[in-house]
Motif scaffolding. Structure first.
Motif, short mmCIF file in Angstrom:
data_model
loop_
_atom_site.label_atom_id
_atom_site.label_comp_id
_atom_site.label_asym_id
_atom_site.label_seq_id
_atom_site.Cartn_x
_atom_site.Cartn_y
_atom_site.Cartn_z
N HIS A 1 0.84 -1.20 0.00
CA HIS A 1 0.00 0.00 0.00
C HIS A 1 0.88 1.26 0.00
O HIS A 1 0.66 2.18 -0.80
CB HIS A 1 -0.91 -0.02 1.23
CG HIS A 1 -1.84 1.14 1.35
ND1 HIS A 1 -3.11 1.12 0.85
CD2 HIS A 1 -1.67 2.36 1.91
CE1 HIS A 1 -3.70 2.29 1.10
NE2 HIS A 1 -2.84 3.06 1.75
N GLY A 2 1.87 1.29 0.86
CA GLY A 2 2.77 2.44 0.92
C GLY A 2 3.53 2.63 -0.38
O GLY A 2 3.68 3.74 -0.88
N GLU B 1 -10.87 5.89 -5.97
CA GLU B 1 -9.44 5.72 -5.74
C GLU B 1 -9.18 4.54 -4.81
O GLU B 1 -8.25 3.75 -5.04
CB GLU B 1 -8.84 6.99 -5.13
CG GLU B 1 -8.75 8.16 -6.07
CD GLU B 1 -8.33 9.45 -5.37
OE1 GLU B 1 -7.87 10.36 -6.07
OE2 GLU B 1 -8.46 9.55 -4.12
N GLU B 2 -9.99 4.43 -3.77
CA GLU B 2 -9.81 3.33 -2.81
C GLU B 2 -10.05 1.98 -3.47
O GLU B 2 -9.32 1.01 -3.20
CB GLU B 2 -10.76 3.52 -1.62
CG GLU B 2 -10.47 2.55 -0.50
CD GLU B 2 -11.28 2.81 0.75
OE1 GLU B 2 -11.40 1.87 1.56
OE2 GLU B 2 -11.79 3.93 0.94
N LYS B 3 -11.03 1.92 -4.34
CA LYS B 3 -11.33 0.67 -5.05
C LYS B 3 -10.14 0.24 -5.91
O LYS B 3 -9.75 -0.92 -5.92
CB LYS B 3 -12.59 0.85 -5.91
CG LYS B 3 -13.10 -0.39 -6.54
CD LYS B 3 -14.41 -0.12 -7.28
CE LYS B 3 -14.92 -1.36 -7.95
NZ LYS B 3 -16.15 -1.09 -8.70
N LEU B 4 -9.54 1.20 -6.64
CA LEU B 4 -8.37 0.90 -7.46
C LEU B 4 -7.18 0.50 -6.58
O LEU B 4 -6.45 -0.44 -6.90
CB LEU B 4 -8.00 2.09 -8.35
CG LEU B 4 -6.76 1.90 -9.22
CD1 LEU B 4 -6.90 0.69 -10.15
CD2 LEU B 4 -6.48 3.18 -10.02
N MET B 5 -6.99 1.20 -5.46
CA MET B 5 -5.90 0.87 -4.55
C MET B 5 -6.04 -0.57 -4.06
O MET B 5 -5.07 -1.33 -4.05
CB MET B 5 -5.86 1.85 -3.37
CG MET B 5 -4.81 1.53 -2.31
SD MET B 5 -3.10 1.71 -2.83
CE MET B 5 -2.84 3.45 -2.48
N MET C 1 -5.08 -3.02 -6.73
CA MET C 1 -3.63 -3.10 -6.92
C MET C 1 -2.97 -3.85 -5.76
O MET C 1 -2.05 -4.64 -5.97
CB MET C 1 -3.04 -1.71 -7.09
CG MET C 1 -3.55 -0.97 -8.33
SD MET C 1 -3.40 -1.93 -9.87
CE MET C 1 -1.62 -1.98 -10.04
N GLU C 2 -3.42 -3.60 -4.54
CA GLU C 2 -2.90 -4.35 -3.39
C GLU C 2 -3.12 -5.85 -3.60
O GLU C 2 -2.20 -6.65 -3.41
CB GLU C 2 -3.61 -3.94 -2.10
CG GLU C 2 -3.28 -2.57 -1.59
CD GLU C 2 -4.19 -2.14 -0.45
OE1 GLU C 2 -4.08 -0.98 -0.04
OE2 GLU C 2 -5.02 -2.94 0.03
N ASP C 3 -4.34 -6.21 -4.00
CA ASP C 3 -4.66 -7.62 -4.21
C ASP C 3 -3.81 -8.23 -5.33
O ASP C 3 -3.36 -9.38 -5.22
CB ASP C 3 -6.15 -7.79 -4.54
CG ASP C 3 -7.06 -7.54 -3.35
OD1 ASP C 3 -6.57 -7.54 -2.20
OD2 ASP C 3 -8.27 -7.33 -3.56
N LYS C 4 -3.58 -7.46 -6.39
CA LYS C 4 -2.74 -7.93 -7.50
C LYS C 4 -1.35 -8.28 -7.00
O LYS C 4 -0.83 -9.36 -7.29
CB LYS C 4 -2.66 -6.83 -8.56
CG LYS C 4 -1.64 -7.10 -9.65
CD LYS C 4 -1.48 -5.91 -10.58
CE LYS C 4 -0.30 -6.08 -11.50
NZ LYS C 4 -0.14 -4.94 -12.42
N TYR C 5 -0.74 -7.37 -6.24
CA TYR C 5 0.63 -7.61 -5.77
C TYR C 5 0.67 -8.64 -4.65
O TYR C 5 1.65 -9.40 -4.57
CB TYR C 5 1.30 -6.29 -5.42
CG TYR C 5 1.64 -5.49 -6.66
CD1 TYR C 5 2.58 -5.97 -7.58
CD2 TYR C 5 1.00 -4.30 -6.94
CE1 TYR C 5 2.86 -5.28 -8.74
CE2 TYR C 5 1.29 -3.58 -8.11
CZ TYR C 5 2.22 -4.09 -9.01
OH TYR C 5 2.52 -3.41 -10.16
#
Length: 146
Positions: free
Chosen positions: A113-114, A128-132, A135-139
């Motif tokens: 996240h950071g 924005e939170e949904k995209l974040m 991306m967290e889930d992807k990584y």
């Protein structure tokens, strides 16, 4: 090329916490920045207590509440990324318990996240939170499937 262990450093303010497998995480973080097409100059993660991070939140952001992470981008626009990321181990433990998630997985979610904040992702609006989260889930999936 500089090694991940040279440009990404982990520091421990919180007693009783030791990050195992940190070199694998540092290497993965370097790959994350490359995938996001961002050049990384240096990055410091500081693992700390709730009280330590609350003081930072108050002093630098004028926020009077506990949080799991505070990210500071230290580079000038258009230059390689330089940053400091403060993570409360107390919050990670509580959040993992409340979310019925493992401590290790929650820790990595916040670490990524950071990094994503430094890559330009935000989380102030619902969109924005949904995209974040995506991306967290992807990584997270990529990291834990290796």
């Amino acid at each position: 090329m500089e090694k991940a262990t040279d440009i990404i450093q982990f520091h421990y303010q919180a007693g009783g916490f030791h990050f195992s497998n940190r070199n694998a995480c540092k290497g993965f973080l370097q790959m994350l920045f490359k995938q996001e097409k961002k050049k990384l100059a240096n990055l410091n993660y500081i693992f700390c207590s709730d009280e330590y991070l609350l003081a930072i939140n108050r002093d630098f952001l004028q926020h009077d509440y506990y949080t799991d992470i505070v990210t500071f981008e230290l580079n000038d626009p258009g230059t390689p990324i330089s940053g400091e990321i403060y993570i409360s181990i107390d919050r990670i433990r509580d959040n993992a318990k409340n979310l019925e998630e493992s401590f290790t997985r929650e820790l990595h979610r916040v670490i990524f996240h950071g990094a994503l904040h430094l890559c330009g992702y935000r989380d102030k609006t619902q969109e924005e939170e949904k995209l974040m989260r995506k991306m967290e889930d992807k990584y997270l999936s990529a990291y834990f499937s290796k």
